[in-house]
Design a protein around this motif. Sequence first.
Motif, PDB file in Angstrom:
ATOM      1  N   ALA A 482       0.986  -1.269   0.014  1.00  0.00           N
ATOM      2  CA  ALA A 482       0.001  -0.048  -0.099  1.00  0.00           C
ATOM      3  C   ALA A 482       0.741   1.203   0.100  1.00  0.00           C
ATOM      4  N   ASN A 483       0.710   2.062  -0.965  1.00  0.00           N
ATOM      5  CA  ASN A 483       1.254   3.389  -0.987  1.00  0.00           C
ATOM      6  C   ASN A 483       0.645   4.476  -0.188  1.00  0.00           C
ATOM      7  N   THR A 484       1.233   4.658   1.251  1.00  0.00           N
ATOM      8  CA  THR A 484       0.950   5.561   1.981  1.00  0.00           C
ATOM      9  C   THR A 484       0.998   7.043   1.768  1.00  0.00           C
ATOM     10  N   GLY A 485       1.988   7.127   0.706  1.00  0.00           N
ATOM     11  CA  GLY A 485       2.428   8.752   0.241  1.00  0.00           C
ATOM     12  C   GLY A 485       3.507   9.097   1.358  1.00  0.00           C
ATOM     13  N   ALA A 486       3.631  10.507   1.530  1.00  0.00           N
ATOM     14  CA  ALA A 486       4.555  11.312   2.147  1.00  0.00           C
ATOM     15  C   ALA A 486       4.346  10.875   3.774  1.00  0.00           C
ATOM     16  N   TYR A 487       3.467  10.679   4.270  1.00  0.00           N
ATOM     17  CA  TYR A 487       2.929  10.472   5.652  1.00  0.00           C
ATOM     18  C   TYR A 487       2.456   9.122   5.874  1.00  0.00           C
ATOM     19  N   GLY A 488       2.242   9.013   7.209  1.00  0.00           N
ATOM     20  CA  GLY A 488       1.666   7.449   7.388  1.00  0.00           C
ATOM     21  C   GLY A 488       0.397   7.579   8.039  1.00  0.00           C
ATOM     22  N   ASN A 489      -0.386   8.808   7.938  1.00  0.00           N
ATOM     23  CA  ASN A 489      -1.697   8.672   8.619  1.00  0.00           C
ATOM     24  C   ASN A 489      -2.442   7.707   8.052  1.00  0.00           C
TER      25      ASN A 489
END
Length: 924
Positions: A482-489
């Motif tokens: 899963a690509n969570t992007g720049a932050y792990g929220n």
Amino acid sequence: MTYEIEINRQRFEAEPRPGQCLRTYLRERGWFGVKKGCDAGDCGACTVHVDGEPVHSCLYPAVRAEGRGVTTVEGLASPEGELHPVQRKFLDAQGFQCGFCTAGFLMTTAALESERGGDRDDGKLDDLPRAFKGNLCRCTGYRAIEDAVRGVRHTELPCAGKAVGSSLGAPAGPQVVTGTARYTFDVEVPGLLHMKLLRSPHPHARIVAIDTSEALHVPGVQAVFTHEDAPDVRYSSARHEHPTEDPDDTRVLDSVVRYVGQRVAAVVADSEQAAEEGCRRIEVTYEPLPHVTDPEAAMAPGAPALHGDKGADARIARAESNVAGEVHGEIGDVEAGFAEADVVYEETFRTQRVQHASLETHGCVAYFEDKEDGTGERLTVRSSTQTPFLTRRALCALFSLPQDEVRVVAGRVGGGFGGKQEMLTEDIVTLAALRLRRPVKLEYTRAEQFYGATTRHPFLITIKLGARADGTLTAVRMRVVANTGAYGNHGPAVMFHSVGESFAVYRAPHKKVDAYSVYTNCVPAGAFRGYGLGQVTFAVESAMDEVARRLGLDPLVFRERNVIGAGEPMLSPIGEEEDLHIASYGLDQCLSVVRRAIAEDRGDERVPAGWLVGQGTALAMIATGPPGGHYADATVGLLADGTYDIAVGTAEFGNGTTTVHKQITAGALNTTPDRLAIRQSDTDVVRHDTGAFGSAGTVVAGKAVLLAATSLAERLAAFAARYTGVARHLCTLGAEEFDCAGRVVTLKELYEAAHARGAQEELTADGHWGGSPRSVAFNAQWFKVAVDPGTGEMRILRSVHAADAGKVMNPMQCRGQVEGGVAQALGATLFENVRVDERGEVTTAAFRRYRLPQYADVPRTEVHFTETRDAIGPLGAKSMSESPFNPVAPAFANALRDATGMRFTELPLTRDRVWLALDASESG
């Protein structure tokens, strides 16, 4: 110049600002029924009449309205307050959910109705896809809107004690159709300042220097905030009951930016225009850093570590490898299971980013109010949020404030879908308000929603299934990235949830999973309807369909042979959740609905010659609440006039919880819903509420309301017995009174008696529910589709959805939740895609570049509810907000496979993608 305009039969003479649009001019004069959904003429939420003509007021210059008559939704009703016929029809049909778009549909319909039968009647009301091509709705799936236009009534007025199970209209319905429902920014705050954000142009960079001097010289600019002004505290923007579920990897403003669009500085000014100019004047010196946008590349050795500077206290699984979270597990021995199989199928499936596209954008207003005890001021944050209490807790922790110094309140929220289970604006606005001691507002633009908010997680799923010739599964293995992007929220939690119920719904002796939530230099992902299940269900149900075909079995029979049954353990390689139970079982009924739909289908004359026709099914299971506890407090009390007050913390954003809470209370107190007032989504109202997410509005907050209402009924009965001297079992509660063995005591009299005796505590009762144990809900979707092999065009000939919702509290409302979920899922299946370039920059930051389902795109789904009654949910109910979304994409993909003979493994299933595949197959 002299300027005069008539608005809703009132004259105004204030000149508009140069370049001002009619929408902002109207809202500045208190006509808040005119909404901002896009500011580009794409959504229609701002529609008004100018001399009877419907116009998008966001595009219409206010100066052009000089000397004209403007009617907003507030002006449709007669001067005496009688609803316009169109308003009445939308109210009777409940042609809305969150209601943010409703004014636009009302104004469009009213204009067309006025033309009916006249010279200007061009037949649009008989061709609603054409009539509503300029209006968008994200919630309803459009069927309820069509029924409203056609005058179909769905609402019911139940008698005392019989509200549960009836189609009660939304309590806020009259306000929604008259434009008087108050959303986040529908308030006037004296002395309001406006905030705008400067955002990063780089995917990864260190901020070397920021020069704000020129920005501070812009007339009207009050302050500029940078990372040097922000608390040196890390947190997560995700809102969960337990903050430790998410990595602490975020600052209010950071000295390192990790995606294009990350906020760099905040400018606060007297006007939005001045704040925007201030942003343009800020000079930032960046040191560009290496970036990575592909999650597989991000995990590879040598990849730039986005959060490599953070230690174990950030709760990042492997920061050096960009792994925000991971889970690994195995039941049995999958390799042995594959060796036992007669058929083994392995494939990789991909899902894309999807925007929530709530028509009300993120934003909040922070201001100060006097404390009730006169000891000073406290901060109030009015926010478009699904989590008022968790947001207050986060703000207090971030700025070292006691909880009684902060109030967070949500008005009516214009759509959520998980996107507002975040703290994206409240932190930066609170920083400014505390420093300036002035009211501050930040309202995202539609573009900022795309590159500054969150998206659905893109997934890469490699699945391997093994089955015997008799159709028995032997093994299931998945690798999920899963690509969570720049932050792990939400990243680790979404990843974890995605491989829970998706594994557990099928029996197999051998199961294995390796799942990763990975940082990349892309816009952050977050919570989205289904919370990861939809992505993995696309892979699982596609693979199940393919294995059935290779075995020569009916895919429906293959599923029935392998699904778990009532009372069976739900086994996933990530471990069994001890508080999760099959407290009612309706999956067999769901599949029976599909079987009947297939059996009764007799072809379709609408299919053009040469088109390919196919049908497909998929199913899904979901827990009726998040793990680890989801808490709700509620209070129900008797008022002096003999009516009741309900206080509950959860927010209303079209999910219908307000209606259900009134129905539950009316049933418990044997009264009618009109005798109930409700206060909600305000941290002043009750002790705590985790929030309106995880499908918890009915099964958690509703349970707390039920406990409070039943407790109050018992208290009142006991007091009535003491007051009258009649045995408790002879006192019967009615809608407005007690009958105590023939003596009638009105509730008003009982209230007065309690106060006279100092027994006020008998007039209120509290309820609390902790969200555990939990049950599961089931859904099944079936499509029949036609495909033009020459162009790739696809048509849905029939859509059938079966839902196991337990006791259906409100059939009309629950049907709307299912229809809206199917419609939103079809958008994600067929065309929605938040595209990013090689730098991770979003390239679809507008509705006209990011296609949402319009009226013409959405079929009328036949919705069927099973006959079940849950042993855990309030009065036998289960959740039904998220689950309809999950089986839609695989059901459509399976129908497409049946029609074309080709397995499509990547979403969205766009027309060009389908045509290219068919053309390549034919050429090959």
